[in-house]
Design a protein around this motif. Structure first.
Motif, PDB file in Angstrom:
ATOM      1  N   PRO A  39       0.873  -1.039  -0.017  1.00  0.00           N
ATOM      2  CA  PRO A  39       0.135  -0.014  -0.068  1.00  0.00           C
ATOM      3  C   PRO A  39       0.841   1.316   0.021  1.00  0.00           C
ATOM      4  N   GLN A  40       1.935   1.142   0.628  1.00  0.00           N
ATOM      5  CA  GLN A  40       2.943   2.352   0.777  1.00  0.00           C
ATOM      6  C   GLN A  40       3.324   2.663  -0.540  1.00  0.00           C
ATOM      7  N   LEU A  42       1.902   1.683  -3.431  1.00  0.00           N
ATOM      8  CA  LEU A  42       0.527   2.194  -4.278  1.00  0.00           C
ATOM      9  C   LEU A  42       0.230   3.653  -4.240  1.00  0.00           C
ATOM     10  N   GLN A  46       0.692   7.129  -6.965  1.00  0.00           N
ATOM     11  CA  GLN A  46      -0.425   7.758  -7.544  1.00  0.00           C
ATOM     12  C   GLN A  46      -0.134   9.011  -8.495  1.00  0.00           C
TER      13      GLN A  46
ATOM     14  N   GLY B  47       6.054   5.912   9.535  1.00  0.00           N
ATOM     15  CA  GLY B  47       6.295   6.002   8.162  1.00  0.00           C
ATOM     16  C   GLY B  47       5.958   4.646   7.293  1.00  0.00           C
ATOM     17  N   LYS B  48       5.584   3.564   7.988  1.00  0.00           N
ATOM     18  CA  LYS B  48       5.071   2.455   7.361  1.00  0.00           C
ATOM     19  C   LYS B  48       3.711   2.453   7.531  1.00  0.00           C
ATOM     20  N   TYR B  49       3.190   1.702   6.342  1.00  0.00           N
ATOM     21  CA  TYR B  49       1.566   1.895   6.516  1.00  0.00           C
ATOM     22  C   TYR B  49       1.219   0.151   6.924  1.00  0.00           C
ATOM     23  N   ASP B  50      -0.435   0.543   7.414  1.00  0.00           N
ATOM     24  CA  ASP B  50      -0.797  -0.948   7.925  1.00  0.00           C
ATOM     25  C   ASP B  50      -1.102  -1.700   6.747  1.00  0.00           C
ATOM     26  N   ALA B 510      -4.366  -2.138   0.072  1.00  0.00           N
ATOM     27  CA  ALA B 510      -4.176  -2.026  -1.473  1.00  0.00           C
ATOM     28  C   ALA B 510      -5.179  -1.688  -2.164  1.00  0.00           C
ATOM     29  N   ALA B 513      -6.232   2.124  -0.843  1.00  0.00           N
ATOM     30  CA  ALA B 513      -5.301   3.356  -0.938  1.00  0.00           C
ATOM     31  C   ALA B 513      -4.862   3.960  -2.343  1.00  0.00           C
ATOM     32  N   LYS B 514      -5.256   3.000  -3.135  1.00  0.00           N
ATOM     33  CA  LYS B 514      -4.588   3.552  -4.605  1.00  0.00           C
ATOM     34  C   LYS B 514      -5.677   4.475  -4.954  1.00  0.00           C
ATOM     35  N   SER B 516      -7.503   6.719  -3.191  1.00  0.00           N
ATOM     36  CA  SER B 516      -7.869   7.637  -2.363  1.00  0.00           C
ATOM     37  C   SER B 516      -7.852   9.038  -2.862  1.00  0.00           C
ATOM     38  N   LYS B 518      -7.402  12.985  -3.520  1.00  0.00           N
ATOM     39  CA  LYS B 518      -6.308  13.760  -2.956  1.00  0.00           C
ATOM     40  C   LYS B 518      -6.819  15.176  -2.734  1.00  0.00           C
ATOM     41  N   ILE B 519      -7.315  15.791  -3.967  1.00  0.00           N
ATOM     42  CA  ILE B 519      -8.080  16.984  -4.000  1.00  0.00           C
ATOM     43  C   ILE B 519      -9.336  17.058  -4.615  1.00  0.00           C
ATOM     44  N   TRP B 582      -2.625  18.088  -1.464  1.00  0.00           N
ATOM     45  CA  TRP B 582      -3.367  16.998  -0.611  1.00  0.00           C
ATOM     46  C   TRP B 582      -3.090  17.642   1.006  1.00  0.00           C
TER      47      TRP B 582
END
Lengths: 161, 671
Positions: A39-40, A42, A46, B47-50, B510, B513-514, B516, B518-519, B582
């Motif tokens: 996900p990071q 991905l 963008q 800094g890492k994502y879930d 995944a 997130a892709k 999402s 932003k503006i 964003w």
């Protein structure tokens, strides 16, 4: 020009991406790893209309002015720039635009518009302006072509025909 | 000491009440066994994502919250059915219509359950749905913006609890009424005429495949019982939905006793494919109703509320083979279909076994008319004929079951406070872990879908005693995260939640997130009150209304000084955020406004209504830190007495002294 240094750093950084995943504010690349599934990555991958670096060869300046570019540039100015930039010398939030095309090269101006974060991080002239204004110029989601239109409008504002 | 009594003695009391032979699992103390590597399993470094998003209902807060898993970090609170001053939800003129109902604007509701959209029975990451339990509504949340995109009220319903569960390809979201009520023109009837006059309904809300737009396709009238939860079939059972029911006694007072009389209540099985056929065949009856249907438009940044006046109802009497009842012990709550769609797990919250029904056997029983009588004219299938088997030696009070990717089921037990893992095929209990006091629901990532991801089970606790530092009489709500990747479930994390978490769903990050957002592109802003660029900023008087067309960008408003407003006038601040970056919203607040703030996303326009109550100077400012000069992002509005001769004027950056000669009242002067 410092931009060349940024370009070099970008290439090295891009190469590093293949071996290590790390974030470095300011120096953004368009490098994408097709195998990225986390996900990071991905989210990072963008497409965004900023962080676009303009190089010397990307710009063609012609005389007389291209009127259609001027009028398109004026519309963008009124929608996205006018809140912070006056057309005379007076500083509002950012510097006034009068004579900007005489003080800066086209490539510098366009990078300031489309590659703002990198410029504020690495370019000494941009950093000087930040020290004066103390507000980081926001990304206004402007494409390369639109930046070129703004440049043409600036040239007209500076009295070019 | 009371809680110790409850923990130690209550299970014993149940055991001595004749429920012998089962293992009572006592919740342990605050030191609950946690193995040494627990922290590393839940740790997600800065800094890492879930790996997963966890969408959790906010219960009586009326909101939906989003957590990262395994960290338990709160990522977002999405306002849905309750006003939220933090985001101006239900306060800005643009969002007020989202909370409109046939009873007018309702600023609060009780969001119980979550359903995530699915394609072929698998999460597709497009929409999340939530139900309003109090004033029946269903909301659709757009997962690109994490905002409620649509809210539809459910007529002929009261206590929209058995909702919003979703069919295999998101064809329908179902909404079953909790309370049965009188339906039709005469609703002023004696309460104790319940058995004669009260009816239930389950509604099928159709979804547009592309946009997700909702409409009530049809309602099914049911006997006057209570519906609790529901699950759609999948795979071979895809054309069916199963609803758990209680109060088959049809009691209308002291339900804790009077609705617990029978050993078995029901699971109602609805063949929705059949229902669609009846709708096509014209068996539906149009009934006059009133319900609100609210949609938020992301181009105009504005919601529109429409009152709808008709709903199509199907009566099982006219539609044979559409609805069946299956006996289920006792006061069933959960009703969950396994990933294959073959097994339907009932959970009698007053029972000590878990009945598992077989979809194949249900079909055989229907074909063979293997009935145990009828209930209000609807066939009741024989319990033994539809039963795959019962899980024995469980705990007390099974509530809700979810599934992993290895053929196992996980059931929460409210009374004995534990999670029990068992095998779906042979019904053997494999493992059990204590939860700290009174688990309600649980969730496995992908657990309700055809392809669970497994990995974790999350227990949503009803009572949080002893888990965290005390905060007065009330404690935070809580979730507990268990690692289920091995044979044994292992507790690895507690994390606080808001409201009372009921259902929750989790899916891989995944998927979302892709996409999402932003503006919002400022060029695409179609709000009728948008100010597209500073040169359009202005103040206008229309009758008794003052419209302020204002822009915001780091770090000022245009205009930032406004004069000439008179007491008795209503001011509308239409603020357009010109930012295109964003995470750069601007806020807007005015001193003394009997309302809230605005929180305007990049490229958006939102409107704050303000009725000044006295003359004077009122500061206004940005509420969301935006730059080093955020504190300087402010302005003033001057309000004068009704008869004052102050012209309407506005400015930004003007250092001119005040105009000596005001112009004719009502005109617009720019300094």
């Amino acid at each position: 020009m410092k931009l060349k240094m940024i370009t070099a750093a970008t290439i090295i950084y891009g190469a590093l991406l293949f071996t290590a995943s790390c974030g470095n504010e300011g120096v953004k690349t368009e490098t994408t790893d097709p195998a990225a599934t986390s996900p990071q990555e991905l989210a990072n991958n963008q497409p965004e209309t900023h962080g676009i670096e303009i190089k010397e060869g990307d710009i063609t300046i012609t005389s007389p002015l291209q009127k259609d570019l001027v009028s398109a540039g004026k519309s963008i100015y009124e929608l996205k720039c006018q809140a912070c930039h006056k057309l005379n010398e007076e500083k509002l939030v950012g510097p006034g635009w009068k004579d900007v095309t005489k003080k800066r090269k086209p490539v510098w101006i366009m990078n300031m518009i489309t590659n703002t974060e990198a410029m504020l991080t690495s370019d000494p002239e941009a950093q000087k302006l930040l020290e004066q204004c103390l507000v980081r110029m926001p990304n206004q989601n402007i494409s390369k072509d639109e930046a070129r239109q703004i440049l043409e409008f600036m040239r007209e504002n500076d009295g070019e025909k | 000491m009371k809680h110790i009594f409850l923990k130690r003695v209550l299970p014993v009391a149940f055991l001595s009440a004749g429920l012998t032979g089962m293992q009572a699992c006592k919740p342990k103390g605050t030191q609950s066994a946690v193995t040494g590597d627990a922290a590393s399993k839940a740790y997600v470094a800065p800094g890492k994502y879930d790996e997963f998003y966890n969408f959790v209902s906010g219960g009586f807060s009326g909101q939906m919250s989003v957590y990262g898993l395994p960290s338990g970090r709160l990522l977002r609170v999405i306002p849905v059915f309750s006003v939220d001053p933090e985001k101006g939800w239900g306060y800005s003129e643009e969002t007020k219509p989202m909370l409109n109902t046939s009873n007018g604007l309702i600023p609060w509701d009780d969001l119980h359950h979550i359903a995530l959209s699915v394609t072929n029975g698998v999460h597709d990451g497009r929409w999340a749905f939530g139900n309003a339990n109090n004033t029946p509504r269903i909301a659709r949340i757009d997962l690109t913006t994490f905002r409620a995109a649509e809210i539809i009220e459910i007529p002929n319903s009261a206590g929209n609890h058995s909702s919003p569960f979703i069919t295999e390809n998101s064809e329908y979201v179902v909404a079953g009424t909790r309370f049965s009520v009188p339906i039709g023109d005469n609703q002023d009837v004696p309460i104790n005429s319940y058995k004669d006059n009260f009816k239930g309904t389950v509604s099928f809300i159709g979804l547009n495949k592309d946009s997700g737009d909702m409409h009530i396709a049809f309602q099914i009238l049911t006997p006057g019982i209570n519906f609790d939860l529901a699950r759609a079939g999948k795979g071979k059972s895809a054309g069916w939905v199963f609803f758990s029911c209680y109060n088959s006694e049809k009691a209308n007072t002291l339900l804790e006793v009077n609705a617990s009389q029978k050993d078995k209540d029901f699971i109602m099985a609805v063949n929705w494919k059949k229902a669609e056929e009846y709708v096509k065949a014209g068996k539906g009856v149009k009934k006059a109703v009133r319900y609100a249907h609210n949609k938020y438009n992301e181009q105009t940044h504005t919601a529109i509320s429409t009152i709808e006046k008709e709903v199509l109802t199907l009566d099982p009497k006219d539609c044979p083979d559409m609805v069946y009842f299956m006996p289920c012990p006792k006061s069933p709550h959960g009703c969950d279909t396994d990933p294959s769609g073959e097994y339907i797990v009932g959970s009698g919250k007053l029972a000590a076994i878990i009945p598992v029904f077989s979809f194949s056997k249900i079909q055989q029983a229907i074909t063979g008319k293997n009935y145990d009588g009828t209930f209000d004219g609807i066939p009741v299938l024989k319990y033994e004929a539809v039963l795959h088997g019962e899980v024995q030696k469980t705990g007390l009070g099974p509530l809700h079951t979810e599934f992993d990717d290895k053929g196992n089921a996980y059931t929460s037990f409210f009374v004995s406070s534990e999670i029990i893992k068992w095998n779906i095929k042979d019904l053997k209990v494999l493992d059990r872990v204590p939860t700290y006091y009174s688990i309600g629901h649980l969730s496995v990532p992908g657990g309700p879908t055809a392809k669970p991801y497994g990995k974790y089970v999350i227990a949503y606790n009803k009572i949080t005693k002893d888990r965290y530092l005390p905060t007065g009489p009330e404690l935070t709500q809580s979730a507990q995260l268990y690692d289920i990747s091995g044979d044994k479930m292992k507790l690895i994390l507690d994390f606080p939640t808001i409201g009372e978490p009921h259902y929750a769903e989790a899916l891989p990050a995944a998927l979302i997130a892709k996409n999402s957002r932003k503006i919002f592109k400022i060029e695409e802003n179609k709000n009728p009150y948008a100010t597209l660029g500073d040169k359009n900023a202005r103040v206008e008087r229309v009758g008794k209304d003052i419209h302020v067309y204002m822009t915001s960008i780091r770090s000022h408003f245009t205009p930032d000084n406004i004069e000439g407003v008179k007491l008795g006038e209503t001011v509308y601040f239409h603020v357009t955020n010109l930012e295109q970056d964003w995470d750069v919203p601007h806020g807007f607040a005015v001193k003394g406004a009997n309302n809230a703030e605005l929180l305007i996303m990049p490229g958006e326009t939102q409107t704050l209504k303000w009725v000044p109550e006295k003359a004077g100077i009122f500061p206004m400012y940005c509420t969301d830190f935006c730059s080093a000069l955020h504190q300087e992002m402010q302005g003033y509005i001057r309000v004068s007495a009704p008869g004052a001769n102050v012209p309407l004027s506005f400015s930004t950056g003007s250092t001119e002294p005040a105009a000596a000669q005001p112009s004719k009242d009502g005109s617009t002067v720019k300094n």
